[in-house]
Design an enzyme around this catalytic site. Structure first.
Site, PDB file in Angstrom:
ATOM      1  CG  HIS A 174      87.614  50.454  69.990  1.00 44.41           C
ATOM      2  ND1 HIS A 174      88.628  49.962  69.205  1.00 44.41           N
ATOM      3  CD2 HIS A 174      86.885  49.374  70.376  1.00 44.41           C
ATOM      4  CE1 HIS A 174      88.539  48.646  69.126  1.00 44.41           C
ATOM      5  NE2 HIS A 174      87.478  48.263  69.816  1.00 44.41           N
ATOM      6  CB  SER A 202      89.119  41.653  73.888  1.00 41.19           C
ATOM      7  OG  SER A 202      88.199  42.662  74.275  1.00 41.19           O
ATOM      8  CB  CYS A 214      84.620  42.115  75.083  1.00 43.07           C
ATOM      9  SG  CYS A 214      85.330  41.167  73.729  1.00 43.07           S
ATOM     10  CE  LYS A 256      90.734  38.871  69.679  1.00 39.07           C
ATOM     11  NZ  LYS A 256      92.088  38.649  69.148  1.00 39.07           N
TER      12      LYS A 256
END
Length: 321
Positions: A188, A116, A118, A149
């Site tokens: 989201h 991701s 992020c 992640k």
């Protein structure tokens, strides 16, 4: 950064798409199916709990996939991530460690781990290059998911270094599209605004509240474009570093809300609630490496929002609301 790498995926290859029923996974399934790959394998979480190591290894022993795409994850919007960082950290760590270890042990030809955007620092230089990873502090509201992640990226690197696995990782930007999770407040930003605005229109509400200041800048990619990108990456990319997947363009949350209002047909006034979380001020990816491999997005945001809302209207009885 076209290194000249070329890999032909055999037409009869068994391809396991983990998380195939989700937004990203279902789009990846469609992309590979459209490209002529008919030996696709998927399991819903009720059939296979990837958090369980024994179940995961038993599945690999039975199916023996040639390729693996990890689109399985516990995901959520800013409110879900901020409320349950331990769950997002623990569950995602277990899913990806089990999957990638099994892929290594059972001799998978190639594996693609989806992370991701992020993972990058909160105040990374924009557009965000892949080499900004681990150069600054993370956005606090989703640090649990981000750390998980990042660990996946490092596991890919470690498996390549120690075992010579031809595994890769890709970092998609914010995804949206048909099949998304429209739950309030866990979704989201696009599906949550869309669902809330749909309800506001139905109720005749004179005002619609956009959470936060509305000033953060975000990039959005239609899930169908991610599906095509995954095929390109397995065929053209082989390096330990993650590679970004996005469109390279952003807009403010307030601009996004106005676009969704046009699609939904909501005519009330849009107001902001600055007491709500904003998250990272700006997040747009540098996608020059992926574009050099011959891929580019094909679905613009305006068209993508229309088809997402059309899907929402047609699937209200079965969608995740």
């Amino acid at each position: 950064m076209d290194t000249g790498y070329q890999h032909e995926i055999p037409a009869d290859a068994k391809i396991y798409i983990a998380g195939h029923a989700g937004l990203a996974g279902s789009a990846i399934w469609r992309a590979f199916s459209s490209a002529g790959y008919g030996n696709l394998v998927g399991r819903r979480s009720a059939e296979l709990d990837l958090r369980d190591r024994a179940q995961t290894f038993d599945f690999f022993a039975q199916e023996r996939p040639d390729y693996v795409i990890d689109a399985a994850a516990k995901v959520g919007g800013i409110f879900g991530n901020n409320a349950a960082p331990a769950d997002f950290l623990s569950e995602n760590l277990r899913i990806q460690v089990n999957l990638l270890d099994a892929a290594k042990d059972f001799g998978v030809t190639r594996a693609l781990f989806l992370g991701s955007s992020c993972i990058y620092p909160k105040f990374a230089a924009q557009p965000i290059r892949e080499d900004s990873l681990l150069t600054g502090e993370l956005e606090e509201s989703n640090f649990g998911y981000a750390i998980a992640k990042i660990t996946g990226v490092m596991q890919i690197k470690a498996l390549r270094q120690q075992y010579g696995c031809s595994f890769i990782s890709a970092m998609p930007t914010n995804l949206y599209g048909p099949g998304d999770n429209f739950t309030i407040p866990g979704a989201h930003v696009i599906p949550m605004i869309m669902h809330r605005m749909h309800l506001a229109k139905a109720e005749g509400a004179p005002e619609f509240t956009v959470y936060g200041t509305g000033t953060p800048l975000r990039e959005f990619l239609h899930a169908e474009d991610l599906g095509r990108a995954c095929l390109t990456l397995l065929q053209r990319y082989d390096a330990p570093e993650p590679i970004n997947v996005g469109c390279g363009e952003d807009l403010s949350i307030n601009e996004l809300a106005r676009m969704i209002a046009d699609v939904v047909g909501y005519e009330g006034k849009l107001v902001n609630d600055p007491s709500k979380l904003d998250g990272t001020p700006r997040k747009v990816l540098d996608v020059s490496r992926l574009r050099s491999l011959g891929w580019s997005p094909s679905i613009g945001l305006a068209d993508g929002l229309k088809d997402t809302y059309a899907w929402f209207l047609a699937h209200q009885d079965t969608a995740r609301l």
